[in-house]
Design a protein around this motif. Structure first.
Motif, short mmCIF file in Angstrom:
data_model
loop_
_atom_site.label_atom_id
_atom_site.label_comp_id
_atom_site.label_asym_id
_atom_site.label_seq_id
_atom_site.Cartn_x
_atom_site.Cartn_y
_atom_site.Cartn_z
N ALA A 55 26.25 21.07 33.68
CA ALA A 55 27.24 20.69 34.70
C ALA A 55 26.63 19.72 35.71
O ALA A 55 27.27 18.73 36.11
CB ALA A 55 27.76 21.94 35.40
N TYR A 56 25.41 19.99 36.12
CA TYR A 56 24.74 19.09 37.06
C TYR A 56 24.52 17.72 36.43
O TYR A 56 24.76 16.69 37.07
CB TYR A 56 23.40 19.69 37.49
N SER A 57 24.08 17.71 35.18
CA SER A 57 23.79 16.44 34.51
C SER A 57 25.04 15.59 34.37
O SER A 57 25.02 14.37 34.61
CB SER A 57 23.19 16.71 33.13
N VAL A 58 26.16 16.21 34.00
CA VAL A 58 27.41 15.47 33.86
C VAL A 58 27.91 14.98 35.22
O VAL A 58 28.34 13.82 35.37
CB VAL A 58 28.48 16.35 33.18
N ARG B 148 32.50 25.07 34.13
CA ARG B 148 31.33 24.87 34.99
C ARG B 148 31.22 23.40 35.40
O ARG B 148 30.87 23.07 36.55
CB ARG B 148 30.05 25.29 34.25
N ILE B 149 31.49 22.50 34.45
CA ILE B 149 31.43 21.07 34.75
C ILE B 149 32.47 20.70 35.79
O ILE B 149 32.18 19.97 36.76
CB ILE B 149 31.64 20.25 33.46
N LEU B 150 33.69 21.19 35.63
CA LEU B 150 34.76 20.84 36.56
C LEU B 150 34.53 21.45 37.94
O LEU B 150 34.96 20.88 38.95
CB LEU B 150 36.11 21.28 36.00
N ASP B 151 33.85 22.59 38.00
CA ASP B 151 33.51 23.17 39.30
C ASP B 151 32.64 22.22 40.11
O ASP B 151 32.69 22.21 41.35
CB ASP B 151 32.76 24.49 39.11
N ALA C 111 40.80 28.83 31.66
CA ALA C 111 39.42 28.85 32.15
C ALA C 111 39.26 28.17 33.50
O ALA C 111 38.35 28.51 34.26
CB ALA C 111 38.49 28.19 31.12
N HIS C 112 40.12 27.20 33.77
CA HIS C 112 39.99 26.43 35.02
C HIS C 112 41.33 25.76 35.32
O HIS C 112 42.04 25.34 34.39
CB HIS C 112 38.89 25.37 34.86
N PRO C 113 41.71 25.63 36.59
CA PRO C 113 43.00 25.00 36.92
C PRO C 113 43.13 23.55 36.46
O PRO C 113 44.25 23.05 36.34
CB PRO C 113 43.03 25.07 38.46
N ARG C 114 42.00 22.89 36.18
CA ARG C 114 42.09 21.48 35.77
C ARG C 114 41.75 21.27 34.29
O ARG C 114 41.38 20.18 33.89
CB ARG C 114 41.16 20.62 36.66
#
Length: 307
Positions: A109-112, A133-136, A159-162
């Motif tokens: 997630a940090y790398s992206v 995790r990436i979208l967070d 999993a995530h709103p987006r």
């Protein structure tokens, strides 16, 4: 395939305005209207639009949005094959939520996020754990979860709103416009280099996560697991060559203390599941301490799309 993503994004929002509210209000899951403008019909390749509780192309091909919020864009002649079953998806979801792979997920997630993505495609997304995790870490960014298992897509849709979730076969043409995404993520999943190249923009990035030869190393012999090819990353670089240029690589080394049930789930998430029966695995596990330590070793590789 359909035209450029930029013009389609604006047009799709106008065309799908009313349907967006209907989908979000009536469905338990989420099929983001912001994702739909990047999608194309798996039958004819034309653009898709939200229409009531489904997706429709100008050629009249229609695809329902399930109550759980995902869309099934497998062509009619496609077969799910070895897609994850409900039991497999449930086990993976519980294992990942227990935090055993958090180190790899957080580093990915940090790398992206460092490259400030605007639209992320997770090819082989499973339950959407890594994509969420990436979208967070990437505010305002939309993500598309692709997986051949409808059971995985159901969970990814929530999993995530987006996140928008779509059932698709990674070995077939992906139901995405040319140049739709600036980032493709591929975690422990098949890699279709030609399609990843097609759906990425000129400056797009591909992030892969694979196990290193040290992954589960102390469990390989006692449990009869498959060992990881020591040339795995080298072979992956070669398979992607012609479409992508290697950019960078980082390794994550950690350890988890796992119960026998968790080890069985972890083995079932990898290729050893096809070589060691569940009964044989349980028999071998009984000879080992419960719980027991297991080394976890991941390789995150970054590739740049070749023009």
């Amino acid at each position: 395939m359909g035209g450029g993503a930029a013009s389609g994004r604006h047009a799709g929002k106008e065309a799908g305005g009313d349907a967006r509210s209907a989908v979000r209000m009536d469905d338990d899951g989420r099929m983001l209207a912001d994702v739909v403008p990047y999608l194309v019909c798996p039958v004819c390749g034309a653009d898709l639009e939200l229409a009531g509780r489904g997706l429709l192309c100008p050629g009249g091909h229609a695809f329902d949005i399930a109550r759980q919020g995902y869309a099934n864009l497998l062509p009619g002649n496609a077969r799910p094959g070895t897609a994850d079953t409900p039991e497999m998806v449930r086990a993976r979801d519980e294992f990942l939520k227990a935090g055993h792979f958090d180190a790899a997920a957080d580093k990915l997630a940090y790398s992206v996020s460092r490259f400030a993505p605007s639209f992320v495609v997770d090819a082989g997304a499973g339950t959407g754990y890594y994509l969420s995790r990436i979208l967070d870490r990437s505010a305002g960014v939309a993500g598309l979860a692709l997986d051949i298992s409808k059971h995985a897509a159901r969970r990814a849709a929530k999993a995530h709103p987006r996140v928008g979730a779509v059932v698709a076969d990674l070995w077939r043409p992906l139901p995405l416009r040319d140049g739709a995404a600036d980032t493709v993520v591929n975690v422990f999943a098949p890699r279709n280099a030609a399609e990843f190249h097609r759906v990425l923009r000129d400056d797009g990035l591909l992030f892969t996560v694979t196990p290193s030869p040290r992954h589960l190393g102390t469990l390989v012999e006692p449990l009869g697991l498959l060992s990881i090819d020591r040339r795995k990353t080298e072979r992956m670089d070669a398979a992607l060559a012609g479409y992508f240029k290697f950019d960078s690589r980082q390794e994550i080394e950690t350890e988890a203390v796992l119960t026998h049930d968790e080890v069985a789930t972890l083995v079932g998430m990898g290729p050893s599941a096809h070589h060691v029966s569940a009964d044989r695995l349980r028999e071998r596990l009984r000879r080992l301490p419960d719980p027991l330590p297991a080394p976890l070793s991941f390789v995150i590789s970054t590739y740049r799309r070749l023009m």
